[in-house]
Structures are given as C-alpha cells and as structure tokens.
Design a protein around this motif. Structure first.
Motif, PDB file in Angstrom:
ATOM      1  N   ALA A 164       8.577   8.006 -11.778  1.00 21.46           N
ATOM      2  CA  ALA A 164       8.980   6.690 -12.287  1.00 21.46           C
ATOM      3  C   ALA A 164      10.275   6.239 -11.617  1.00 21.46           C
ATOM      4  CB  ALA A 164       9.141   6.738 -13.798  1.00 21.46           C
ATOM      5  N   ALA A 165      11.230   7.151 -11.487  1.00 20.75           N
ATOM      6  CA  ALA A 165      12.498   6.806 -10.849  1.00 20.75           C
ATOM      7  C   ALA A 165      12.292   6.506  -9.364  1.00 20.75           C
ATOM      8  CB  ALA A 165      13.497   7.947 -11.023  1.00 20.75           C
ATOM      9  N   GLU A 184      12.083   2.578  -4.926  1.00 20.72           N
ATOM     10  CA  GLU A 184      11.430   1.972  -3.766  1.00 20.72           C
ATOM     11  C   GLU A 184      11.142   0.493  -3.999  1.00 20.72           C
ATOM     12  OE1 GLU A 184       8.044   4.402  -2.798  1.00 20.72           O
ATOM     13  OE2 GLU A 184       9.233   5.554  -1.373  1.00 20.72           O
ATOM     14  N   ARG A 185      10.779   0.126  -5.220  1.00 23.69           N
ATOM     15  CA  ARG A 185      10.555  -1.292  -5.536  1.00 23.69           C
ATOM     16  C   ARG A 185      11.847  -2.088  -5.375  1.00 23.69           C
ATOM     17  NH1 ARG A 185       5.838  -3.711  -5.248  1.00 23.69           N
ATOM     18  NH2 ARG A 185       4.274  -2.210  -5.784  1.00 23.69           N
ATOM     19  N   GLN A 186      12.954  -1.512  -5.840  1.00 22.20           N
ATOM     20  CA  GLN A 186      14.251  -2.176  -5.706  1.00 22.20           C
ATOM     21  C   GLN A 186      14.627  -2.303  -4.230  1.00 22.20           C
ATOM     22  OE1 GLN A 186      16.055  -3.715  -7.966  1.00 22.20           O
ATOM     23  NE2 GLN A 186      17.522  -4.280  -6.395  1.00 22.20           N
ATOM     24  N   GLU A 215       0.838  -1.199   0.000  1.00 22.02           N
ATOM     25  CA  GLU A 215       0.000   0.000   0.000  1.00 22.02           C
ATOM     26  C   GLU A 215       0.878   1.255   0.000  1.00 22.02           C
ATOM     27  OE1 GLU A 215      -3.220   2.080   3.003  1.00 22.02           O
ATOM     28  OE2 GLU A 215      -3.002  -0.110   3.054  1.00 22.02           O
ATOM     29  N   TYR A 216       1.965   1.217   0.755  1.00 19.74           N
ATOM     30  CA  TYR A 216       2.902   2.347   0.801  1.00 19.74           C
ATOM     31  C   TYR A 216       3.547   2.561  -0.564  1.00 19.74           C
ATOM     32  CZ  TYR A 216       7.032   5.076   2.090  1.00 19.74           C
ATOM     33  OH  TYR A 216       8.014   6.035   2.138  1.00 19.74           O
ATOM     34  N   LEU A 217       3.943   1.471  -1.214  1.00 18.40           N
ATOM     35  CA  LEU A 217       4.600   1.588  -2.520  1.00 18.40           C
ATOM     36  C   LEU A 217       3.642   2.077  -3.603  1.00 18.40           C
ATOM     37  CD1 LEU A 217       6.790  -1.649  -2.517  1.00 18.40           C
ATOM     38  CD2 LEU A 217       7.523   0.698  -2.074  1.00 18.40           C
ATOM     39  N   GLY A 247      15.355  -5.307   0.680  1.00 16.63           N
ATOM     40  CA  GLY A 247      15.102  -5.195   2.110  1.00 16.63           C
ATOM     41  C   GLY A 247      14.550  -3.818   2.441  1.00 16.63           C
ATOM     42  N   PHE A 248      13.317  -3.763   2.903  1.00 15.49           N
ATOM     43  CA  PHE A 248      12.602  -2.511   3.146  1.00 15.49           C
ATOM     44  C   PHE A 248      12.464  -2.335   4.650  1.00 15.49           C
ATOM     45  CE2 PHE A 248       8.936   0.359   2.875  1.00 15.49           C
ATOM     46  CZ  PHE A 248       9.304   1.139   1.793  1.00 15.49           C
ATOM     47  N   GLU A 249      12.945  -1.215   5.185  1.00 12.03           N
ATOM     48  CA  GLU A 249      12.889  -0.975   6.626  1.00 12.03           C
ATOM     49  C   GLU A 249      11.578  -0.292   7.012  1.00 12.03           C
ATOM     50  OE1 GLU A 249      15.997   1.197   8.464  1.00 12.03           O
ATOM     51  OE2 GLU A 249      17.181  -0.591   8.801  1.00 12.03           O
ATOM     52  N   ILE A 250      10.871  -0.925   7.946  1.00  8.57           N
ATOM     53  CA  ILE A 250       9.644  -0.348   8.494  1.00  8.57           C
ATOM     54  C   ILE A 250       9.681  -0.535  10.008  1.00  8.57           C
ATOM     55  CG2 ILE A 250       8.290  -0.804   6.409  1.00  8.57           C
ATOM     56  CD1 ILE A 250       6.920  -3.085   8.000  1.00  8.57           C
ATOM     57  N   PRO A 251       8.839   0.182  10.743  1.00 10.75           N
ATOM     58  CA  PRO A 251       8.756  -0.069  12.192  1.00 10.75           C
ATOM     59  C   PRO A 251       8.279  -1.495  12.446  1.00 10.75           C
ATOM     60  CG  PRO A 251       7.679   1.992  11.630  1.00 10.75           C
ATOM     61  CD  PRO A 251       8.011   1.318  10.339  1.00 10.75           C
TER      62      PRO A 251
END
Length: 186
Positions: free
Chosen positions: A114-115, A120-122, A82-84, A127-131
């Motif tokens: 687009a960039a 963000e997809r990459q 949803e964030y992405l 590895g995506f940091e979230i709380p």
C-alpha cells in the motif's frame, strides 16, 4: 589563526585510546566517525536509487514490443499506468483475506505494498521518469543496454506527469480576481 581544513582519518589521529571525553581530540574523533557514517549512508542511498532506476528501465524495456520504434505520449502514459498496476493483483488478494466481522491485523506485505503503490502514484503526479520512447535513437540504445549500472547515463530519460492529476489541479484552483480600476469604469 589559520583554519585547518585537513580531512582527518582514524589512522592519522594518535593516542585515541587515552583521551578525555571533553577534549579537542575527542571532538576530532567524533567528527571523523560521523563523517564516515554520513559517507556510508550516502553511498547506500545512491546504490538503492540506481538499482530501483535500473529495475524500472528493465521493466519498460521488456514491456515495449521489439517491433515498436517509437511511442506517442498517450502510449507512454498507458505504459506507466500498466507499470503502476503491477502490484494491484497481489494487494487485492491480500485484502481479500480479510473476513467480514473478524478482526485480523493487516499483513506486513499488505502495508508495504500500500505504501509502495501510494509512493509511486505520488511520483507519477509530480513527475515520473521513464526512458524516452519518442526518440528512435534512444529506443535502439535502450534495446542494446545490457543492464549495466555504469551505462545508465547513455539512456535519455523523460519526466511525465499524470495528465488526470494536472487537469484536476487546474480545474480546482480558484480563478484570480481582477479588480477594475475606476478610470476604466467611466
């Protein structure tokens, strides 16, 4: 000869107005200027990273309902998706402005989005940091957080990878060939 590791500043260098371009003093002045530029650049990068991290944390803080105590991994992945997708509508509206048969250059905002989406997809793939929403204690700390950058360290973060990307990478990797020894064949 004893090395001089002292950090010079522009104040400590005397007669910097009248120096030969190839002199040791000119090299000293150049080192001071380059160090100052390097420190300023690092400070700007650090500030940008902390602002983007705080914006991300604030988004996740407001996206999770107040009555939720913890989230499962699947729910956290759905929240990341949803964030992405938060810029998808704006990007699609910019793409819709292109008329078939007409040559129209892309808008600067379209290129930037687009960039940003690709970056963000990459990041999600690697590895995506979230709380950490799996800990009730961390969720309480996150709800109490006032947005202060200095108190970001209190919030425990977790790094999640895109499960679809990981599954795709494991299936596309060739299986290692195992050679049997001649003793086993007999």
């Amino acid at each position: 000869m004893v090395s001089n590791n002292k950090r010079h500043t522009m104040k400590s260098i005397k007669n910097k107005d009248m120096i030969h371009p190839s002199s040791r003093k000119a090299q000293q002045v150049m080192r001071v200027v380059l160090r100052k530029d390097r420190l300023e650049h690092r400070q700007k990068v650090r500030a940008n990273n902390s602002f983007s991290t705080s914006d991300r944390i604030l988004w996740f803080r407001h996206a999770v309902p107040d009555d939720v105590k913890t989230l499962t991994r699947e729910e956290q992945h759905a929240l990341i998706e949803e964030y992405l997708a938060r810029y998808n509508e704006e990007y699609e509206s910019l793409v819709a402005l292109h008329r078939p048969g007409k040559v129209r250059p892309k808008a600067a905002r379209e290129d930037m989005l687009a960039a940003f989406i690709a970056k963000e997809r990459q990041e999600y793939a690697s590895g995506f940091e979230i709380p950490d929403f799996s800990s009730p204690k961390n969720v309480v700390i996150l709800r109490e957080w006032d947005g202060d950058l200095n108190s970001l360290n209190r919030i425990k973060m977790v790094r999640l990878n895109d499960p679809n990307y990981v599954a795709k990478m494991t299936h596309s990797a060739p299986a290692p060939k195992v050679q049997e020894s001649s003793a086993m064949q007999e």
